[in-house]
Design a protein around this motif. Structure first.
Motif, PDB file in Angstrom:
ATOM      1  N   GLY A 496      -3.145  35.833  19.655  1.00 27.47           N
ATOM      2  CA  GLY A 496      -2.577  34.939  20.662  1.00 27.47           C
ATOM      3  C   GLY A 496      -2.403  35.633  21.994  1.00 27.47           C
ATOM      4  N   GLN A 497      -1.923  36.871  21.973  1.00 26.91           N
ATOM      5  CA  GLN A 497      -1.751  37.636  23.215  1.00 26.91           C
ATOM      6  C   GLN A 497      -3.097  37.961  23.854  1.00 26.91           C
ATOM      7  OE1 GLN A 497       0.564  41.059  22.122  1.00 26.91           O
ATOM      8  NE2 GLN A 497       2.375  39.859  21.563  1.00 26.91           N
ATOM      9  N   ALA A 498      -4.083  38.325  23.028  1.00 30.07           N
ATOM     10  CA  ALA A 498      -5.406  38.647  23.558  1.00 30.07           C
ATOM     11  C   ALA A 498      -6.057  37.416  24.186  1.00 30.07           C
ATOM     12  CB  ALA A 498      -6.293  39.204  22.444  1.00 30.07           C
ATOM     13  N   ASN A 499      -5.929  36.273  23.548  1.00 29.79           N
ATOM     14  CA  ASN A 499      -6.514  35.052  24.095  1.00 29.79           C
ATOM     15  C   ASN A 499      -5.804  34.603  25.371  1.00 29.79           C
ATOM     16  OD1 ASN A 499      -8.419  34.990  22.089  1.00 29.79           O
ATOM     17  ND2 ASN A 499      -7.421  33.384  20.882  1.00 29.79           N
ATOM     18  N   MET A 500      -4.501  34.823  25.434  1.00 31.12           N
ATOM     19  CA  MET A 500      -3.752  34.464  26.640  1.00 31.12           C
ATOM     20  C   MET A 500      -4.253  35.260  27.841  1.00 31.12           C
ATOM     21  SD  MET A 500       0.396  34.464  27.161  1.00 31.12           S
ATOM     22  CE  MET A 500       0.597  33.619  25.589  1.00 31.12           C
ATOM     23  N   ALA A 501      -4.675  36.502  27.586  1.00 34.73           N
ATOM     24  CA  ALA A 501      -5.169  37.349  28.670  1.00 34.73           C
ATOM     25  C   ALA A 501      -6.514  36.867  29.211  1.00 34.73           C
ATOM     26  CB  ALA A 501      -5.298  38.789  28.173  1.00 34.73           C
ATOM     27  N   GLN A 502      -7.166  35.940  28.516  1.00 33.99           N
ATOM     28  CA  GLN A 502      -8.453  35.417  28.958  1.00 33.99           C
ATOM     29  C   GLN A 502      -8.318  34.271  29.957  1.00 33.99           C
ATOM     30  OE1 GLN A 502     -11.418  36.900  28.213  1.00 33.99           O
ATOM     31  NE2 GLN A 502     -10.025  38.404  27.303  1.00 33.99           N
ATOM     32  N   ARG A 503      -7.119  33.815  30.191  1.00 33.79           N
ATOM     33  CA  ARG A 503      -6.923  32.719  31.141  1.00 33.79           C
ATOM     34  C   ARG A 503      -7.396  33.140  32.532  1.00 33.79           C
ATOM     35  NH1 ARG A 503      -0.899  30.477  29.263  1.00 33.79           N
ATOM     36  NH2 ARG A 503      -1.489  30.078  27.075  1.00 33.79           N
ATOM     37  N   GLY A 504      -8.186  32.289  33.133  1.00 29.68           N
ATOM     38  CA  GLY A 504      -8.767  32.591  34.441  1.00 29.68           C
ATOM     39  C   GLY A 504     -10.133  33.236  34.367  1.00 29.68           C
ATOM     40  N   HIS A 505     -10.540  33.700  33.183  1.00 22.28           N
ATOM     41  CA  HIS A 505     -11.851  34.329  33.015  1.00 22.28           C
ATOM     42  C   HIS A 505     -12.912  33.271  32.696  1.00 22.28           C
ATOM     43  CE1 HIS A 505     -10.702  38.695  32.792  1.00 22.28           C
ATOM     44  NE2 HIS A 505      -9.501  38.112  32.678  1.00 22.28           N
ATOM     45  N   HIS A 506     -14.159  33.592  33.032  1.00 20.38           N
ATOM     46  CA  HIS A 506     -15.287  32.701  32.748  1.00 20.38           C
ATOM     47  C   HIS A 506     -15.986  33.156  31.468  1.00 20.38           C
ATOM     48  CE1 HIS A 506     -14.597  31.884  37.012  1.00 20.38           C
ATOM     49  NE2 HIS A 506     -15.216  30.714  36.809  1.00 20.38           N
ATOM     50  N   HIS A 507     -16.211  32.224  30.559  1.00 25.12           N
ATOM     51  CA  HIS A 507     -16.884  32.520  29.291  1.00 25.12           C
ATOM     52  C   HIS A 507     -18.151  31.685  29.171  1.00 25.12           C
ATOM     53  CE1 HIS A 507     -13.574  34.635  26.853  1.00 25.12           C
ATOM     54  NE2 HIS A 507     -13.127  34.537  28.105  1.00 25.12           N
ATOM     55  N   LEU A 508     -19.184  32.310  28.615  1.00 21.75           N
ATOM     56  CA  LEU A 508     -20.408  31.578  28.308  1.00 21.75           C
ATOM     57  C   LEU A 508     -20.256  30.938  26.931  1.00 21.75           C
ATOM     58  CD1 LEU A 508     -23.311  30.900  29.235  1.00 21.75           C
ATOM     59  CD2 LEU A 508     -24.063  32.856  27.864  1.00 21.75           C
ATOM     60  N   VAL A 509     -20.358  29.625  26.879  1.00 22.63           N
ATOM     61  CA  VAL A 509     -20.112  28.869  25.647  1.00 22.63           C
ATOM     62  C   VAL A 509     -21.381  28.122  25.241  1.00 22.63           C
ATOM     63  CG1 VAL A 509     -18.740  27.041  24.562  1.00 22.63           C
ATOM     64  CG2 VAL A 509     -17.673  28.618  26.213  1.00 22.63           C
ATOM     65  N   LYS A 557     -14.297  28.044  32.498  1.00 24.51           N
ATOM     66  CA  LYS A 557     -13.163  28.823  32.991  1.00 24.51           C
ATOM     67  C   LYS A 557     -11.950  28.524  32.105  1.00 24.51           C
ATOM     68  CE  LYS A 557     -10.394  29.803  37.116  1.00 24.51           C
ATOM     69  NZ  LYS A 557     -10.174  29.481  38.563  1.00 24.51           N
ATOM     70  N   ILE A 558     -11.409  29.559  31.484  1.00 20.80           N
ATOM     71  CA  ILE A 558     -10.333  29.382  30.512  1.00 20.80           C
ATOM     72  C   ILE A 558      -9.011  29.090  31.218  1.00 20.80           C
ATOM     73  CG2 ILE A 558      -9.092  30.441  28.584  1.00 20.80           C
ATOM     74  CD1 ILE A 558     -12.123  29.856  28.125  1.00 20.80           C
ATOM     75  N   THR A 559      -8.331  28.041  30.741  1.00 18.83           N
ATOM     76  CA  THR A 559      -7.056  27.626  31.336  1.00 18.83           C
ATOM     77  C   THR A 559      -5.892  27.710  30.357  1.00 18.83           C
ATOM     78  OG1 THR A 559      -7.507  25.306  30.765  1.00 18.83           O
ATOM     79  CG2 THR A 559      -8.215  26.064  32.949  1.00 18.83           C
ATOM     80  N   LEU A 566      -9.661  28.648  22.522  1.00 19.73           N
ATOM     81  CA  LEU A 566      -9.541  28.694  23.973  1.00 19.73           C
ATOM     82  C   LEU A 566      -9.805  27.315  24.538  1.00 19.73           C
ATOM     83  CD1 LEU A 566     -11.568  31.981  24.663  1.00 19.73           C
ATOM     84  CD2 LEU A 566      -9.079  31.745  24.595  1.00 19.73           C
ATOM     85  N   PHE A 567      -9.140  26.989  25.636  1.00 20.09           N
ATOM     86  CA  PHE A 567      -9.325  25.709  26.314  1.00 20.09           C
ATOM     87  C   PHE A 567      -9.672  25.982  27.776  1.00 20.09           C
ATOM     88  CE2 PHE A 567      -6.325  25.183  22.875  1.00 20.09           C
ATOM     89  CZ  PHE A 567      -6.766  24.044  22.232  1.00 20.09           C
ATOM     90  N   GLY A 568     -10.504  25.135  28.353  1.00 18.32           N
ATOM     91  CA  GLY A 568     -10.878  25.376  29.741  1.00 18.32           C
ATOM     92  C   GLY A 568     -11.621  24.223  30.356  1.00 18.32           C
TER      93      GLY A 568
END
Length: 593
Positions: A496-509, A557-559, A566-568
């Motif tokens: 949960g903490q690791a995924n929270m740190a992804q907020r604002g990052h761009h992921h290829l899905v 972009k992860i929000t 993850l949601f974005g």
């Protein structure tokens, strides 16, 4: 051919073919042989010359017809005469019920390919089916209990559904690991319900087994093979619209971990030839598949010996080297083409197709595989490293061949070569002899490593395994359950903490389809294999604007996030190579700044 010689040949052939090992089958053949001997010598001539060309089918049937009714029990149906026409499906519909791991999905596609080639048809409506084939799992007791529960449902269905074409009732078959583990015990426990039992190495025999059941007989083939890889069987996908596909590269396992039933249900380790794997992946690429998962019980011990064995290619390659601090219970093979060779060739087929693989064993993880992942854009930067426990005493009892310290050193080496790698793992809670201290050490390992996904289960002892014969299942079930829940909780906190740190990052899905959130939302997986959910909105794609569809690569972009999702918002569509290049540019700019 002399009559006596022919009868001996019939007896030998039936002995080899009737893989169920039922004594009444062999007794019937033996009784038949004795009757033929008596009849052929009753005219006073030697048995060798009474039938010059051997007995005909009419001769066999005449013996059956002249027998007293009390002796006819199952002579003809026990030794059925099956020709090519009996193997044809003639449009009969098959329903597959798949349980267990990814390998079972791959096996089902092989079984379906075999049956489709004989004219069977597939249905997704069980009530339309003439045949129901259940692909089973035997890894834990709970997995088998699900199958027994399903058989109760199928028994009711068999009694209540109308007779099928030709006056036959619904045929039910048990396939896979549970079939291999229990063999004919399934028929004995579910008399009148299960018609055939087929092990993982016998799917080619399914048409014949089904033909035998047409004579109101049960049929069993659970023979394991040292060679079968189904290399010449092109699997037929169950979900033709899916953007991901499983490709089996090897079968069986030689590791013999104390808790594991796999070597006893899937047999010895053998690798599928590289050329066969390449052909299948090329076909999948042509069909629009965007992600391939290479499957094996221990993929990094893959070794293709086919060219060495059959075409005289020299074998200068040494055995796969073990990581420092790792041991194995078997002698590693030498020669042939190894997993890094396969991964190299597969990654070159389609640069826009993602490549994943599972499951490797930590003991033989060479740097060349890690370097290949680093250097190839389409090999996902994600590794599955099954730890099973964080306690040395438990690891030794499990026969895993390494210590916690060696495992931690391997993780450090992996992250040295792949700094942003996503790691997943397997754990067993409450294995034989696990103490509370050992459990706490396992929790510490989970906290320290920071896995993106953990697959954990309470220990379930399996017959035939080393643990069953040598160890005591001494951890109470309620303690296993508590430790299992605690392990999951520790994982979720870290993830949960690791995924929270992804907020604002761009992921290829890679877009897979509509999400369970309902219409208007899509889901897919990022490179780490984490599910990503986002709205289905129009986004730029080159000079056009369009809504993402399955098979597209979406930049999201992860929000928001949870421990496993993850949601974005989707900002654009791209290709795998374009995204990697743009990511490299962003990294370079940030370093210069």
């Amino acid at each position: 051919m002399g009559l006596e010689k022919l009868c001996r040949l019939v007896f030998k052939t039936c002995s080899n073919t009737l893989a169920s090992g039922k004594r009444n089958n062999l007794c019937a053949v033996g009784s038949f042989y004795n009757d033929v001997q008596k009849r052929s010598s009753s005219d006073g001539k030697p048995a060798k010359t009474s039938v010059r060309d051997g007995p005909s089918l009419e001769h066999f049937m005449s013996i059956y017809k002249t027998r007293p009714q009390s002796q006819k029990h199952d002579l003809v149906s026990d030794v059925p005469f099956i020709d090519e026409s009996d193997l044809q499906g003639r449009g009969r519909k098959v329903y597959f019920d798949v349980h267990g791991c990814q390998m079972n999905t791959s096996d089902t596609e092989i079984a379906w390919s075999v049956l489709q080639s004989k004219g069977f048809e597939r249905t997704t409506d069980i009530k339309e089916a003439a045949i129901v084939l259940v692909m089973t799992c035997a890894i834990r007791e709970g997995a088998e209990q699900k199958i027994w529960n399903k058989l109760h449902y199928l028994a009711r269905l068999k009694r209540t559904l109308p007779l099928k074409k030709g006056g036959h009732r619904l045929k039910i078959g048990i396939l896979g690991c549970m079939a291999e583990r229990l063999k004919s015990q399934i028929l004995e426990r579910e008399k009148g319900v299960v018609d055939l039992v087929c092990g993982p190495d016998a799917y080619r025999d399914l048409p014949r087994l089904l033909a035998i059941t047409h004579n109101q007989q049960t049929a069993v083939n659970v023979l394991l093979s040292l060679e079968e890889t189904y290399a010449d069987v092109m699997p037929v996908r169950l979900n033709e619209g899916a953007v991901s596909a499983y490709v089996s590269i090897m079968r069986g396992c030689d590791n013999m971990c104390a808790y594991c039933i796999v070597p006893f249900t899937r047999g010895r380790e053998r690798s599928r030839p590289i050329d066969s794997i390449m052909d299948e992946i090329k076909m999948l690429s042509d069909q629009g598949v965007r992600e391939v998962i290479l499957l094996g019980q221990n993929v990094n011990s893959y070794r293709d010996l086919s060219e060495s064995q059959f075409y005289g290619v020299p074998d200068p390659a040494p055995p796969t080297p073990l990581r420092e601090g790792f041991l194995t219970v078997y002698k590693a093979r030498s020669g042939g083409r190894r997993f890094a060779d396969l991964l190299d060739k597969v990654s070159r087929i389609d640069p826009d197709m993602r490549i994943r693989f599972t499951s490797p064993h930590p003991k033989d993880f060479p740097d060349e595989v890690l370097e290949l992942i680093r250097d190839r854009d389409n090999i996902c930067n994600q590794l599955h490293l099954p730890a099973q426990s964080g306690n040395n005493t438990v690891l030794a009892a499990m026969r895993r061949g390494y210590t916690v310290e060696a495992y931690r050193d391997l993780v450090a080496r992996v992250r040295e070569i792949l700094p942003d790698v996503a790691l997943t793992s397997d754990f067993i809670s409450g294995f034989c002899g696990e103490t509370e201290t050992g459990h706490q050490e396992t929790l510490a390992l989970v906290r320290d490593i920071g896995y993106t996904m953990v697959f954990a289960y309470p220990y379930s002892m399996r017959e035939k395994t080393h643990a069953y014969h040598r160890l005591q299942d001494d951890v109470p079930e309620d303690v296993k359950g508590r430790r299992y829940q605690e392990l999951l909780q520790v994982f979720r906190e870290g993830a949960g903490q690791a995924n929270m740190a992804q907020r604002g990052h761009h992921h290829l899905v890679l877009v897979e389809g509509e999400s369970k959130k309902g219409p208007g939302t899509l889901f897919g997986k990022n490179e780490a294999g984490i599910a990503v959910i986002f709205p289905a909105t129009d986004v730029p794609h080159g000079s056009t604007v369009q809504t993402p569809v399955p098979g597209d690569y979406a930049v999201v972009k992860i929000t928001d996030s949870t421990a496993q999702t993850l949601f974005g918002d989707c900002v654009s569509l791209t290709s795998l190579k374009e995204f990697k290049n743009s990511s490299s540019e962003r990294t370079l700019h940030s370093q210069l700044d």
